[in-house]
Design a protein around this motif. Structure first.
Motif, mmCIF file in Angstrom:
data_model
loop_
_atom_site.group_PDB
_atom_site.id
_atom_site.type_symbol
_atom_site.label_atom_id
_atom_site.label_comp_id
_atom_site.label_asym_id
_atom_site.label_seq_id
_atom_site.Cartn_x
_atom_site.Cartn_y
_atom_site.Cartn_z
ATOM 1 N N UNK A 2 0.097 4.546 2.803
ATOM 2 C CA UNK A 2 -0.136 4.551 1.358
ATOM 3 C C UNK A 2 1.117 4.111 0.607
ATOM 4 N N UNK A 3 2.275 4.571 1.052
ATOM 5 C CA UNK A 3 3.521 4.168 0.401
ATOM 6 C C UNK A 3 3.687 2.652 0.457
ATOM 7 N N UNK A 4 3.429 2.077 1.626
ATOM 8 C CA UNK A 4 3.562 0.622 1.776
ATOM 9 C C UNK A 4 2.565 -0.118 0.888
ATOM 10 N N UNK A 5 1.348 0.408 0.788
ATOM 11 C CA UNK A 5 0.332 -0.274 -0.029
ATOM 12 C C UNK A 5 0.683 -0.206 -1.512
ATOM 13 N N UNK A 6 1.145 0.922 -1.980
ATOM 14 C CA UNK A 6 1.521 1.033 -3.387
ATOM 15 C C UNK A 6 2.755 0.178 -3.684
ATOM 16 N N UNK A 7 3.674 0.101 -2.721
ATOM 17 C CA UNK A 7 4.849 -0.746 -2.922
ATOM 18 C C UNK A 7 4.436 -2.200 -3.094
ATOM 19 N N UNK A 8 3.484 -2.646 -2.297
ATOM 20 C CA UNK A 8 3.016 -4.037 -2.420
ATOM 21 C C UNK A 8 2.368 -4.290 -3.775
ATOM 22 N N UNK A 9 1.821 -3.248 -4.370
ATOM 23 C CA UNK A 9 1.194 -3.384 -5.682
ATOM 24 C C UNK A 9 2.214 -3.291 -6.817
ATOM 25 N N UNK A 10 3.493 -3.140 -6.487
ATOM 26 C CA UNK A 10 4.530 -3.121 -7.515
ATOM 27 C C UNK A 10 4.937 -1.747 -8.010
ATOM 28 N N UNK A 12 -7.352 2.375 11.383
ATOM 29 C CA UNK A 12 -5.896 2.359 11.333
ATOM 30 C C UNK A 12 -5.455 2.964 9.997
ATOM 31 N N UNK A 13 -4.232 3.498 9.931
ATOM 32 C CA UNK A 13 -3.733 4.003 8.655
ATOM 33 C C UNK A 13 -3.737 2.929 7.564
ATOM 34 N N UNK A 14 -3.447 1.682 7.941
ATOM 35 C CA UNK A 14 -3.391 0.594 6.964
ATOM 36 C C UNK A 14 -4.771 0.304 6.379
ATOM 37 N N UNK A 15 -5.808 0.347 7.230
ATOM 38 C CA UNK A 15 -7.168 0.119 6.742
ATOM 39 C C UNK A 15 -7.588 1.235 5.794
ATOM 40 N N UNK A 16 -7.239 2.472 6.154
ATOM 41 C CA UNK A 16 -7.546 3.582 5.250
ATOM 42 C C UNK A 16 -6.802 3.422 3.930
ATOM 43 N N UNK A 17 -5.507 3.085 3.998
ATOM 44 C CA UNK A 17 -4.694 2.973 2.786
ATOM 45 C C UNK A 17 -5.257 1.920 1.840
ATOM 46 N N UNK A 18 -5.749 0.824 2.369
ATOM 47 C CA UNK A 18 -6.312 -0.228 1.519
ATOM 48 C C UNK A 18 -7.530 0.286 0.761
ATOM 49 N N UNK A 19 -8.411 0.968 1.450
ATOM 50 C CA UNK A 19 -9.614 1.489 0.786
ATOM 51 C C UNK A 19 -9.268 2.638 -0.162
ATOM 52 N N UNK A 20 -8.306 3.451 0.253
ATOM 53 C CA UNK A 20 -7.884 4.548 -0.612
ATOM 54 C C UNK A 20 -7.242 4.022 -1.887
ATOM 55 N N UNK A 21 -6.422 2.973 -1.760
ATOM 56 C CA UNK A 21 -5.778 2.392 -2.934
ATOM 57 C C UNK A 21 -6.827 1.938 -3.949
ATOM 58 N N UNK A 22 -7.885 1.295 -3.475
ATOM 59 C CA UNK A 22 -8.932 0.837 -4.381
ATOM 60 C C UNK A 22 -9.650 2.016 -5.033
#
Length: 264
Positions: A23-31, A207-217
């Motif tokens: 989740x941290x990585x996904x939010x970082x990519x979003x700025x 994967x954690x990354x797949x979850x993080x993407x859907x969670x971010x949305x």
């Protein structure tokens, strides 16, 4: 480029591995600027440095969410050092099997609720009044699909995650009309250190990354409740509809989660 102090801020507990780190990585990519909390601060800081996150965009706070004063202090330090977050994600949690017939496992139950439930409320506490006064913000509780039905040997975990769902529902009602959203996310099986030692099938493993993407949305949409992935939500709802006798028979003999100290 957006100045660092103008970028939105996310506060995430349990950020040293698994879902929290993804989740941290996904939010970082979003700025987003990051306020990351973990007990293992050295590991978390090393990861943040490896990602190239500069100090003005990422700060690491040490806290044990099972200790109320510890996580409250981390939240207050974030307010002082980085400001009021736009999103707070109470992700830190533990999952240990238990047997009510074993005295030591009553302590496991106590630690699980201290981390997964009291720790969640303590994570939100420093920010609720300020978010309400500002009129905006999102509080995210990470529950589990295990909240939907109790599984043998999982009394501590299932009970605590069911309590997360009810707690977040109560908080959502309290904050209705304030501009502050409460989002409850229920992951299915995610490939993390918490699940790798499970000794039973894990359908729809993500994967954690797949979850993080859907969670971010889901967080961006400010949904009130979502099971991720949706297939696991359908399966869980079907299990909820089963008569108790059928459900109990279906789980008879199912391998149980490891208890604390139990051989793998």
């Amino acid at each position: 480029m957006t100045p660092a102090n103008a970028a939105p801020l996310v506060f995430i507990t349990g950020a040293s591995s698994g879902i929290g780190q993804a989740l941290a990585a996904r939010f970082a990519r979003a700025g987003y600027r990051l306020a990351l909390v973990a007990r293992r601060t050295a590991d978390l800081q090393a990861w943040a440095d490896a990602q190239g996150y500069e100090a003005d965009r990422c700060r690491v706070y040490g806290a044990d969410v099972a200790q109320t004063d510890s996580i409250v202090a981390a939240g207050q330090a974030c307010l002082t050092g980085q400001g009021l977050p736009d999103v707070v994600i109470a992700n830190a949690g533990i999952s240990v099997g238990m047997d009510t017939g074993e005295r030591d496992d009553l302590d496991v139950l106590s630690r699980t609720f201290a981390t997964n439930n009291v720790g969640m409320a303590a994570t939100f506490h420093p920010f609720v009044r300020a978010m309400r006064a500002r009129g905006s913000g999102t509080l995210v509780g990470i529950a589990s699909v295990a909240a939907i039905r109790g599984l043998p040997g999982h009394g501590a975990y299932c009970g605590s995650k069911a309590a997360v769902v009810s707690y977040c529902e109560s908080l959502r009602g309290e904050l209705r009309g304030s501009g502050v959203a409460v989002v409850t996310l229920l992951p299915g099986y995610v490939d993390t250190p918490l699940t790798r030692e499970n000794r039973y099938p894990m359908p729809f493993l993500m994967t954690p990354e797949a979850f993080a993407e859907r969670a971010f949305r889901a967080i961006a949409e400010r949904v009130s409740y979502r099971v991720i992935p949706w297939q696991m939500g359908v399966l869980a709802k079907l299990l909820r509809l089963l008569p108790n006798a059928w459900f109990d028979r279906a789980l008879q003999g199912r391998p149980r989660k490891h208890r604390a100290g139990e051989g793998r």
